[in-house]
Design a protein around this motif. Sequence first.
Motif, mmCIF file in Angstrom:
data_model
loop_
_atom_site.group_PDB
_atom_site.id
_atom_site.type_symbol
_atom_site.label_atom_id
_atom_site.label_comp_id
_atom_site.label_asym_id
_atom_site.label_seq_id
_atom_site.Cartn_x
_atom_site.Cartn_y
_atom_site.Cartn_z
ATOM 1 N N GLY A 173 0.832 -1.192 0.000
ATOM 2 C CA GLY A 173 0.000 0.000 0.000
ATOM 3 C C GLY A 173 0.870 1.247 0.000
ATOM 4 N N SER A 174 0.311 2.358 -0.430
ATOM 5 C CA SER A 174 1.065 3.616 -0.491
ATOM 6 C C SER A 174 1.509 4.075 0.895
ATOM 7 C CB SER A 174 0.228 4.698 -1.171
ATOM 8 O OG SER A 174 -0.989 4.892 -0.478
ATOM 9 N N ASP A 181 -3.078 -7.533 -1.154
ATOM 10 C CA ASP A 181 -2.813 -6.176 -1.617
ATOM 11 C C ASP A 181 -3.161 -5.229 -0.472
ATOM 12 O OD1 ASP A 181 -2.910 -3.613 -2.719
ATOM 13 O OD2 ASP A 181 -3.890 -4.277 -4.559
ATOM 14 N N GLU A 225 -2.985 -2.024 -0.424
ATOM 15 C CA GLU A 225 -3.521 -0.731 -0.854
ATOM 16 C C GLU A 225 -5.045 -0.756 -0.759
ATOM 17 O OE1 GLU A 225 -3.636 3.082 -1.712
ATOM 18 O OE2 GLU A 225 -1.704 2.063 -1.677
ATOM 19 N N ASN A 226 -5.648 -1.816 -1.318
ATOM 20 C CA ASN A 226 -7.112 -1.898 -1.287
ATOM 21 C C ASN A 226 -7.609 -3.063 -0.437
ATOM 22 O OD1 ASN A 226 -6.688 -4.125 -2.932
ATOM 23 N ND2 ASN A 226 -7.096 -2.988 -4.804
#
Length: 106
Positions: free
Chosen positions: A5-6, A79, A81-82
């Motif tokens: 993730g960012s 994942d 990020e999401n």
Amino acid sequence: MRYAGSWMTAVDDRILEYLSEHESGSPTKMKREGPIRCSRQQVHRRCKKLAENSLINDLGNGVYMITENGEAYLEGRLDTENWQYIDEETEENVHNDSTEDTVTDG
């Protein structure tokens, strides 16, 4: 391939790798024994962030342990990020869908 993730940093991967190889660890121990090139305070801050995001558990007294989500991230199955789990079928379908999009009749 990992899906970071960012919000994640390279230190997060080193922390998760350390905890995956060992049963548990503290920021001091990770800094001393692991391949982490930052201060103990930074390791501690990142451990708190990883615990907030359920990739590691805070066992108390500054000791942490990796969770199933953390292991899944390291294996490229999550994942962050999401927050979706990735399976081989999904990856294959995503790849096939993107290939179909680029094909044009001509």
